[in-house]
Design a protein around this motif. Structure first.
Motif, PDB file in Angstrom:
ATOM      1  N   THR A 130      -9.060  33.320  53.421  1.00 31.62           N
ATOM      2  CA  THR A 130      -9.922  33.147  53.960  1.00 31.62           C
ATOM      3  C   THR A 130     -10.786  32.178  53.108  1.00 31.62           C
ATOM      4  O   THR A 130     -10.541  31.453  51.903  1.00 31.62           O
ATOM      5  N   GLN A 131     -11.807  32.656  53.086  1.00 30.80           N
ATOM      6  CA  GLN A 131     -12.758  32.285  52.792  1.00 30.80           C
ATOM      7  C   GLN A 131     -13.508  32.323  51.137  1.00 30.80           C
ATOM      8  O   GLN A 131     -14.426  32.662  50.466  1.00 30.80           O
ATOM      9  N   CYS A 132     -12.618  33.967  51.418  1.00 31.18           N
ATOM     10  CA  CYS A 132     -13.350  34.545  50.003  1.00 31.18           C
ATOM     11  C   CYS A 132     -11.715  33.713  48.650  1.00 31.18           C
ATOM     12  O   CYS A 132     -11.479  33.436  48.756  1.00 31.18           O
ATOM     13  N   LYS A 135     -10.982  38.978  44.020  1.00 33.45           N
ATOM     14  CA  LYS A 135     -11.187  39.795  44.360  1.00 33.45           C
ATOM     15  C   LYS A 135     -12.695  40.606  45.140  1.00 33.45           C
ATOM     16  O   LYS A 135     -12.686  41.114  45.745  1.00 33.45           O
ATOM     17  N   ASP A 136     -12.946  40.315  43.763  1.00 31.31           N
ATOM     18  CA  ASP A 136     -14.343  40.619  43.499  1.00 31.31           C
ATOM     19  C   ASP A 136     -15.246  39.896  44.576  1.00 31.31           C
ATOM     20  O   ASP A 136     -16.264  41.164  45.446  1.00 31.31           O
ATOM     21  N   VAL A 137     -15.313  38.435  45.903  1.00 27.68           N
ATOM     22  CA  VAL A 137     -16.276  37.888  46.635  1.00 27.68           C
ATOM     23  C   VAL A 137     -15.018  38.635  48.178  1.00 27.68           C
ATOM     24  O   VAL A 137     -16.197  39.135  48.406  1.00 27.68           O
ATOM     25  N   PRO A 142     -18.073  40.591  52.699  1.00 29.64           N
ATOM     26  CA  PRO A 142     -16.921  40.702  54.296  1.00 29.64           C
ATOM     27  C   PRO A 142     -17.552  40.117  54.793  1.00 29.64           C
ATOM     28  O   PRO A 142     -16.205  39.903  55.636  1.00 29.64           O
ATOM     29  N   ASP A 143     -18.200  39.688  55.183  1.00 30.64           N
ATOM     30  CA  ASP A 143     -18.770  38.701  55.835  1.00 30.64           C
ATOM     31  C   ASP A 143     -17.359  36.895  55.774  1.00 30.64           C
ATOM     32  O   ASP A 143     -17.180  36.255  56.424  1.00 30.64           O
ATOM     33  N   LEU A 144     -16.965  37.374  54.099  1.00 29.40           N
ATOM     34  CA  LEU A 144     -16.717  35.904  54.386  1.00 29.40           C
ATOM     35  C   LEU A 144     -14.739  35.855  54.381  1.00 29.40           C
ATOM     36  O   LEU A 144     -14.126  35.244  54.418  1.00 29.40           O
ATOM     37  N   GLY A 145     -13.904  37.195  54.439  1.00 26.43           N
ATOM     38  CA  GLY A 145     -13.202  37.935  54.480  1.00 26.43           C
ATOM     39  C   GLY A 145     -12.420  38.069  56.064  1.00 26.43           C
ATOM     40  O   GLY A 145     -11.804  38.156  56.786  1.00 26.43           O
TER      41      GLY A 145
END
Length: 299
Positions: A130-132, A135-137, A142-145
C-alpha cells in the motif's frame, strides 16, 4: 539442573521482563516449587517452564470457592481470565506472568513484519504494498493502508487475471502472527472449496501494510465480482493469531462498511483454518447466487 542453576535462570528471565522486588521473589519461589514438586513439564537445559503452555480454561486458582465445580465447568467453555484468584489486592504470580507473556505476543504480532520467504516461497504469492512505506506509517496513517501504491497498481494490472468471479488476497493487517499461523491451511482449503463449486478464481497475492478497505480499490482495479481478503486481526490477550475474512460483492471505493460480510476468530482455538476455508467458500457461493453481501445478504 540443580536448584542453584535453576534459580539463576529464573532470576535472569524475570530481570529481562523488568519484574523485580517482592514479585520477582514470589515468582522465583513459585516456579522452583512447581518444578521440584513435579507439576511442571521437564526442564530443558537452560530453560524454565513456558507459562503460555497452560490452558487457562482449566486454570481455576480461587481457594475454597463456593460452587467451584459449576464455575470451573462454565470456565472450560471459553479462554477467559476469570477465577484466577488474588494474593491480597494483587493477581497471583502465575496469572500475572501469563498476562505479561500474552501482552508481549500481541506486541510482537503488531510490530513484526510477515516473513517474505514465507509468503513468496512457501505460499507462492507475490507481494505488493500500500502507500505505507513503514510499520510506523501503517499504524499512524490508516488511510494510506487503504490505498495501493502506484507500483502495486501496475503489478496487479500485469500479473492478475482480469474480471475474475472471485479475487482472493492475503494482507498482514495488524497481526503478522495470524498470517504465519493460518494461511498455510486456510488458503488451500478456500481455493479447494471454490474449485469444488466450479467458481472461477483470480490470481492470489499478498498485500503488505494492508487495511481492510484496500479491497475496494482492488475490486475496482481487477473488476472482480466478489473480493475476499484474509487479514490478520488486531491481537488481544487470548490469542495473537486471530484472522478474519472480509468478503464483498462488487466492492467499490467509498462504499459503506455494512456491505462487507465478515468471518472472524479464525485460529487454532477458534474456527480452525481448514474449516474456515470451506465455510468461506460456501458463503461466497451464496453471495454469487444472491448477488449481495453484508447486511443485504441473508445467510
Amino acid at each position: 539442573m540443580d536448584q542453584k542453576d535453576l534459580k539463576a535462570i529464573i532470576e535472569q528471565v524475570l530481570s529481562e521482563m523488568h519484574i523485580t522486588g517482592d514479585t520477582a521473589k514470589a515468582a522465583t519461589a513459585a516456579v522452583q516449587e512447581a518444578c521440584t514438586s513435579g507439576t511442571c513439564s521437564q526442564i530443558e537445559e537452560g530453560c524454565i517452564p513456558d507459562v503460555t503452555e497452560v490452558d487457562i480454561r482449566t486454570q481455576y486458582l480461587v481457594k475454597n470457592p463456593e460452587h467451584g465445580e459449576e464455575y470451573a465447568e462454565l470456565k472450560a467453555h471459553a479462554p477467559c481470565r476469570l477465577g484466577i484468584g488474588k494474593a491480597g489486592a494483587r493477581y497471583k504470580t502465575m496469572p500475572q506472568l501469563q498476562f505479561r507473556a500474552a501482552h508481549s505476543a500481541a506486541q510482537d504480532a503488531v510490530f513484526n513484519d510477515v516473513d517474505h520467504d514465507l509468503v513468496e516461497k512457501d505460499m507462492g504469492l507475490f507481494i505488493v504494498q500500500t502507500q505505507c512505506d513503514s510499520k510506523d506509517v501503517y499504524l499512524t496513517r490508516p488511510d494510506l493502508g487503504r490505498k495501493l501504491s502506484p507500483e502495486a497498481v501496475q503489478t496487479l494490472k500485469e500479473r492478475c487475471k482480469k474480471s475474475p468471479t472471485v479475487q482472493i488476497y492475503v494482507a498482514d493487517g495488524l497481526s503478522s502472527a495470524a498470517v504465519a499461523a493460518n494461511i498455510p491451511d486456510l488458503l488451500p482449503a478456500l481455493l479447494q472449496g471454490l474449485q469444488s463449486y466450479k467458481i472461477d478464481v483470480g490470481t492470489p497475492f499478498f498485500v503488505k501494510y494492508g487495511r481492510v478497505g484496500v479491497m475496494d480499490e482492488i475490486s475496482e482495479l481487477l473488476d472482480a465480482e466478489v473480493t475476499c481478503t484474509l487479514i490478520g486481526e488486531r491481537p488481544g490477550l487470548i490469542t495473537a493469531e486471530s484472522m478474519s475474512a472480509y468478503i464483498a460483492y462488487r466492492a467499490t471505493v467509498g462504499m459503506p462498511e455494512a456491505r462487507r460480510t465478515v468471518l472472524s476468530n479464525i485460529h487454532r482455538n477458534g474456527t480452525i483454518p481448514s474449516e474456515a476455508g470451506a465455510h468461506i467458500a460456501e458463503i461466497i457461493k451464496i453471495m454469487l447466487e444472491k448477488k449481495a453481501s453484508g447486511t443485504d445478504l441473508k445467510l
